[in-house]
Design an enzyme around this catalytic site. Structure first.
Site, PDB file in Angstrom:
ATOM      1  N   HIS A  47      -9.228 -37.983 -22.856  1.00 27.57           N
ATOM      2  CA  HIS A  47      -9.755 -36.670 -23.205  1.00 27.57           C
ATOM      3  C   HIS A  47      -9.399 -36.339 -24.644  1.00 27.57           C
ATOM      4  O   HIS A  47      -8.557 -37.014 -25.259  1.00 27.57           O
ATOM      5  CB  HIS A  47      -9.222 -35.606 -22.234  1.00 27.57           C
ATOM      6  CG  HIS A  47      -7.716 -35.542 -22.158  1.00 27.57           C
ATOM      7  ND1 HIS A  47      -6.963 -36.513 -21.528  1.00 27.57           N
ATOM      8  CD2 HIS A  47      -6.828 -34.643 -22.630  1.00 27.57           C
ATOM      9  CE1 HIS A  47      -5.675 -36.205 -21.625  1.00 27.57           C
ATOM     10  NE2 HIS A  47      -5.561 -35.071 -22.302  1.00 27.57           N
TER      11      HIS A  47
ATOM     12  N   HIS B  31      -7.032 -39.447 -26.094  1.00 23.75           N
ATOM     13  CA  HIS B  31      -5.849 -40.116 -25.534  1.00 23.75           C
ATOM     14  C   HIS B  31      -5.819 -39.951 -24.029  1.00 23.75           C
ATOM     15  O   HIS B  31      -6.555 -39.129 -23.473  1.00 23.75           O
ATOM     16  CB  HIS B  31      -4.562 -39.497 -26.119  1.00 23.75           C
ATOM     17  CG  HIS B  31      -4.353 -38.073 -25.712  1.00 23.75           C
ATOM     18  ND1 HIS B  31      -5.056 -37.030 -26.281  1.00 23.75           N
ATOM     19  CD2 HIS B  31      -3.565 -37.508 -24.763  1.00 23.75           C
ATOM     20  CE1 HIS B  31      -4.696 -35.900 -25.726  1.00 23.75           C
ATOM     21  NE2 HIS B  31      -3.792 -36.150 -24.787  1.00 23.75           N
TER      22      HIS B  31
ATOM     23  N   ASP C 144      -2.891 -39.102 -20.942  1.00 21.06           N
ATOM     24  CA  ASP C 144      -1.535 -38.578 -20.820  1.00 21.06           C
ATOM     25  C   ASP C 144      -0.668 -39.619 -20.109  1.00 21.06           C
ATOM     26  O   ASP C 144      -1.075 -40.164 -19.095  1.00 21.06           O
ATOM     27  CB  ASP C 144      -1.538 -37.259 -20.024  1.00 21.06           C
ATOM     28  CG  ASP C 144      -2.255 -36.139 -20.776  1.00 21.06           C
ATOM     29  OD1 ASP C 144      -2.394 -36.255 -22.008  1.00 21.06           O
ATOM     30  OD2 ASP C 144      -2.670 -35.163 -20.125  1.00 21.06           O
TER      31      ASP C 144
ATOM     32  N   ARG D 138      -8.739 -21.495 -29.930  1.00 22.49           N
ATOM     33  CA  ARG D 138      -8.481 -21.951 -28.562  1.00 22.49           C
ATOM     34  C   ARG D 138      -6.982 -21.991 -28.343  1.00 22.49           C
ATOM     35  O   ARG D 138      -6.222 -22.444 -29.215  1.00 22.49           O
ATOM     36  CB  ARG D 138      -9.091 -23.337 -28.364  1.00 22.49           C
ATOM     37  CG  ARG D 138      -8.773 -23.959 -27.004  1.00 22.49           C
ATOM     38  CD  ARG D 138      -9.451 -25.327 -26.861  1.00 22.49           C
ATOM     39  NE  ARG D 138      -8.846 -26.082 -25.770  1.00 22.49           N
ATOM     40  CZ  ARG D 138      -9.292 -26.092 -24.521  1.00 22.49           C
ATOM     41  NH1 ARG D 138     -10.366 -25.392 -24.191  1.00 22.49           N
ATOM     42  NH2 ARG D 138      -8.678 -26.800 -23.593  1.00 22.49           N
TER      43      ARG D 138
HETATM   44  C1  GA4 Z   1       0.024 -37.068 -25.207  1.00 25.22           C
HETATM   45  C2  GA4 Z   1       0.382 -36.143 -24.026  1.00 25.22           C
HETATM   46  C3  GA4 Z   1       1.447 -35.092 -24.384  1.00 25.22           C
HETATM   47  O1  GA4 Z   1       0.863 -34.063 -25.183  1.00 25.22           O
HETATM   48  C4  GA4 Z   1       2.626 -35.722 -25.169  1.00 25.22           C
HETATM   49  C5  GA4 Z   1       2.049 -36.300 -26.457  1.00 25.22           C
HETATM   50  C6  GA4 Z   1       3.041 -36.913 -27.473  1.00 25.22           C
HETATM   51  C7  GA4 Z   1       3.433 -35.926 -28.574  1.00 25.22           C
HETATM   52  O2  GA4 Z   1       2.642 -35.059 -28.947  1.00 25.22           O
HETATM   53  O3  GA4 Z   1       4.553 -36.067 -29.073  1.00 25.22           O
HETATM   54  C8  GA4 Z   1       2.332 -38.186 -28.038  1.00 25.22           C
HETATM   55  C9  GA4 Z   1       1.089 -38.423 -27.099  1.00 25.22           C
HETATM   56  C10 GA4 Z   1       1.323 -37.507 -25.906  1.00 25.22           C
HETATM   57  C11 GA4 Z   1       0.971 -39.911 -26.667  1.00 25.22           C
HETATM   58  C12 GA4 Z   1       1.264 -40.929 -27.819  1.00 25.22           C
HETATM   59  C13 GA4 Z   1       2.358 -40.448 -28.788  1.00 25.22           C
HETATM   60  C14 GA4 Z   1       3.231 -39.414 -28.079  1.00 25.22           C
HETATM   61  C15 GA4 Z   1       1.878 -38.134 -29.498  1.00 25.22           C
HETATM   62  C16 GA4 Z   1       1.704 -39.585 -29.828  1.00 25.22           C
HETATM   63  C17 GA4 Z   1       1.031 -40.044 -30.880  1.00 25.22           C
HETATM   64  C18 GA4 Z   1       3.747 -34.709 -25.352  1.00 25.22           C
HETATM   65  C19 GA4 Z   1       3.067 -36.990 -24.500  1.00 25.22           C
HETATM   66  O4  GA4 Z   1       3.930 -37.139 -23.675  1.00 25.22           O
HETATM   67  O5  GA4 Z   1       2.285 -38.054 -24.962  1.00 25.22           O
END
Ligand code: GA4
Length: 325
Positions: free
Chosen positions: A258, A201, A203, A268
């Site tokens: 990443h 994904h 960020d 980890r």
């Molecule tokens: C990815 C980056 C951060 O960890 C996060 C993630 C969020 C979550 O875990 O709730 C998301 C992911 C993240 C992007 C798409 C959506 C939302 C899980 C998911 C499937 C906290 C964020 O802001 O986006």
């Protein structure tokens, strides 16, 4: 019999077959924040990779190890104790399930808002100690984030040094903190396969600052789509460009794709600060970076982007939806 049980435990996760052992990359940019060339190196790294490692970051090792030991204590509690922290919708303890749209990984985690009081009474045996360690760590990392964002502005020759950092300093800044624990998964070595800890994904925020223990697992994707393994370094920080920074630089900086692979031998532990703007903030290219060119993106607020993020799958190209054609 043992294999069958283990297969059952991991069958719902996505396996990916890559070469084992993974080769560690020597090409990851390293920026020494105490050196005068830091701003130039940061800009170059953000254009090429959207990713770099930072040394001489100024976050006291003491603050790091205190939070690390609190996190280890938390994750070593029985599941029912951890679940007392509440489900991660959106802030609390989560296990295996990531987001709300069917993503899973070999991971358990804590998600927190950075500028909101949480009810810590449910966090482990010494919630006050955990709260202190978190606040201490977060304020130190936010300070580093702002330093880096100011160096970026300087490196991009933007007049207003705090164009990016002011968004993290805003009292309404929508920043998030996450602690991920990837337990060791011994049967992986036996099967000769890799298991996804956290799927690929980008960020969505402006910038992410990650610190992990010395266990490998993090991989970044290069422009050509190939994956490289990031050698772990528990004394340094790893910085990701997020989607919002890609938009603010009109595509000059790249948000990096990443993922994390589970490790067969060692657990980890990573902690990530996601620096985001206030919800009402317009996320748009800075005029000085457009140089007469058009914006590559449709106009949107962080609130709108975040909403669309939470309706997406982890691997989705979320910015695609906001690109101008
Ligand atoms: C990815 C980056 C951060 O960890 C996060 C993630 C969020 C979550 O875990 O709730 C998301 C992911 C993240 C992007 C798409 C959506 C939302 C899980 C998911 C499937 C906290 C964020 O802001 O986006």
């Amino acid at each position: 019999r043992r294999m069958v049980l283990l297969n059952k435990a991991t069958e719902q996760y996505s396996y990916i077959k890559t070469c084992i052992p993974t080769t560690f990359s020597l090409m990851i940019p390293v920026v020494d924040l105490s050196k005068p060339d830091a701003k130039t190196l940061i800009v170059k790294a953000c254009e090429e990779f959207g990713f770099f490692k930072v040394i001489n970051h100024g976050v006291p090792m003491e603050a790091i190890s205190q939070l690390e030991s609190e996190a280890i204590k938390f994750f070593s509690m029985p599941l029912n104790e951890k679940e007392k922290a509440g489900a991660p919708n959106p802030f609390g303890y989560g296990s295996k399930i990531i987001g709300h749209n069917g993503d899973v990984g070999w991971v358990e985690y804590l998600l927190l808002k950075t500028n909101q009081e949480h009810n810590f009474s449910t966090y482990g045996n010494n919630p006050e100690k955990f709260r202190c360690a978190l606040n201490n760590y977060m304020s130190s990392v936010r300070k580093m984030a702002c330093e880096i964002l100011e160096l970026m502005a300087e490196g991009l020759k933007i007049q207003q040094k705090d164009v990016f950092s002011k968004l993290l300093m805003d009292k309404h800044s929508d920043s998030i903190f996450r602690v991920n624990h990837y337990p060791a998964c011994p049967e992986l070595a036996v099967k000769g396969e890799n298991l996804i800890g956290f799927g690929e994904h980008t960020d969505p925020q402006i910038i992410s600052l990650l610190r992990s223990n010395n266990t490998s697992g993090l991989q970044i994707s290069l422009r050509d789509g190939s994956w490289i393994s990031v050698p772990p370094d528990h004394k340094s920080f790893f910085i990701n460009v997020g989607d919002s920074l890609q938009v603010m630089t009109n595509g000059r900086f790249r948000s990096v794709r990443h993922r994390v692979l589970a490790n067969g031998i060692k657990a980890r532990l990573s902690m990530i600060y996601f620096g985001g703007p206030p919800l009402s903030e317009k996320v748009a290219p800075l005029p000085s970076l457009m140089k007469g060119k058009e914006s590559l993106y449709k106009e949107f607020t962080w609130f709108e982007y975040k909403n669309s993020t939470y309706g997406s799958r982890l691997a989705d190209n979320r910015l695609g939806h906001f690109e101008r054609i």
